[in-house]
Design a protein around this motif. Structure first.
Motif, short mmCIF file in Angstrom:
data_model
loop_
_atom_site.label_atom_id
_atom_site.label_comp_id
_atom_site.label_asym_id
_atom_site.label_seq_id
_atom_site.Cartn_x
_atom_site.Cartn_y
_atom_site.Cartn_z
N ALA A 1 -4.54 -4.61 2.73
CA ALA A 1 -5.10 -3.33 1.34
C ALA A 1 -6.07 -4.25 1.18
CB ALA A 1 -3.66 -3.45 0.49
N GLN B 1 -8.57 -5.72 2.77
CA GLN B 1 -9.81 -4.96 3.64
C GLN B 1 -10.53 -3.87 3.04
OE1 GLN B 1 -8.93 -6.64 6.94
NE2 GLN B 1 -8.68 -8.75 6.93
N HIS B 2 -8.93 -3.15 3.01
CA HIS B 2 -9.22 -1.52 2.48
C HIS B 2 -10.43 -1.42 1.12
CE1 HIS B 2 -7.45 -0.36 6.33
NE2 HIS B 2 -7.67 0.92 6.33
N TYR C 1 -8.31 -2.50 -1.97
CA TYR C 1 -7.57 -2.40 -3.05
C TYR C 1 -7.26 -3.36 -3.35
CZ TYR C 1 -5.74 2.63 -1.25
OH TYR C 1 -5.92 3.48 -0.93
N LEU D 1 -1.39 4.48 -2.31
CA LEU D 1 -2.52 3.69 -1.18
C LEU D 1 -2.67 4.66 -0.55
CD1 LEU D 1 -1.21 1.05 0.09
CD2 LEU D 1 -2.23 0.79 -1.27
N GLU E 1 -4.66 7.97 1.16
CA GLU E 1 -4.17 8.96 2.88
C GLU E 1 -4.36 7.10 3.65
OE1 GLU E 1 -7.28 11.73 3.63
OE2 GLU E 1 -6.17 13.10 1.88
N ASP E 2 -4.66 6.05 3.04
CA ASP E 2 -5.02 4.87 3.71
C ASP E 2 -3.54 4.11 3.61
OD1 ASP E 2 -7.97 4.70 3.72
OD2 ASP E 2 -7.56 3.93 1.54
N ALA E 3 -2.64 4.11 3.23
CA ALA E 3 -1.61 3.81 3.68
C ALA E 3 -0.65 3.21 4.58
CB ALA E 3 0.10 5.05 3.24
N GLN E 4 -1.18 4.90 6.08
CA GLN E 4 -0.58 4.25 7.63
C GLN E 4 -1.89 3.32 7.86
OE1 GLN E 4 2.51 5.29 8.08
NE2 GLN E 4 1.80 3.64 9.96
N ASP E 5 -2.99 3.68 7.89
CA ASP E 5 -3.56 2.08 8.25
C ASP E 5 -3.83 1.10 7.67
OD1 ASP E 5 -5.37 4.31 10.07
OD2 ASP E 5 -6.47 4.99 8.22
N ILE E 6 -3.19 0.93 6.60
CA ILE E 6 -3.02 -0.34 5.80
C ILE E 6 -1.70 -0.76 6.39
CG2 ILE E 6 -2.49 -1.15 4.06
CD1 ILE E 6 -4.28 0.18 2.57
#
Length: 131
Positions: free
Chosen positions: A58, A60-61, A63, A96, A98-103
């Motif tokens: 997270a 790294q994205h 958060y 999170l 739209e980033d949830a699955q990537d995280i």
């Protein structure tokens, strides 16, 4: 000298006392009478490794603080009491989006226990964020 050193002792029965790196004590009982079973320890260890990995992912994205993270682990055993499936129901306080699955996927790549397990036993992870 190894990076991790464990001394495990079983005086009788099925209870094993382990000392990890000369400092941490862990009691594991195959029958779950005097402590958690090896499969229960593995399920808890997997979750305990995945949460910090998720936090790093997270970060790294972008958060900085995702708040409280909780995992409910469900592990299924086959007729021989071998782990057959593991699933994580993951709840994250921060949204999170739209980033949830990537995280989630990056967390899998970072988690050492995830990497150590066979592909067939990797956790099936669902995530709910913004709660």
């Amino acid at each position: 000298m190894a990076d991790i050193e464990v001394q495990s002792t079983c005086e009788d029965g099925y209870t094993v006392e382990s000392v990890i790196n000369g400092e941490w004590e862990l009691i594991v009982d195959a029958l779950s009478n005097d402590g958690p079973s090896p499969n229960e320890v593995l399920a808890a260890d997997y979750a305990s490794c995945y949460i910090p990995a998720l936090r790093v992912a997270a970060d790294q994205h972008g958060y900085d603080d995702i708040g409280e993270v909780e995992i409910e682990v469900a592990a299924d055993l086959d007729e021989d009491d071998d782990l057959e499936a593991i699933a994580f129901d993951l709840t994250v306080e921060a949204d999170l989006g739209e980033d949830a699955q990537d995280i989630v996927e990056l967390g899998e790549d970072i988690c050492h226990v995830h990497s150590a397990l066979t592909e067939e036993l990797h956790a099936d992870i669902s995530i709910e964020s913004g709660v």
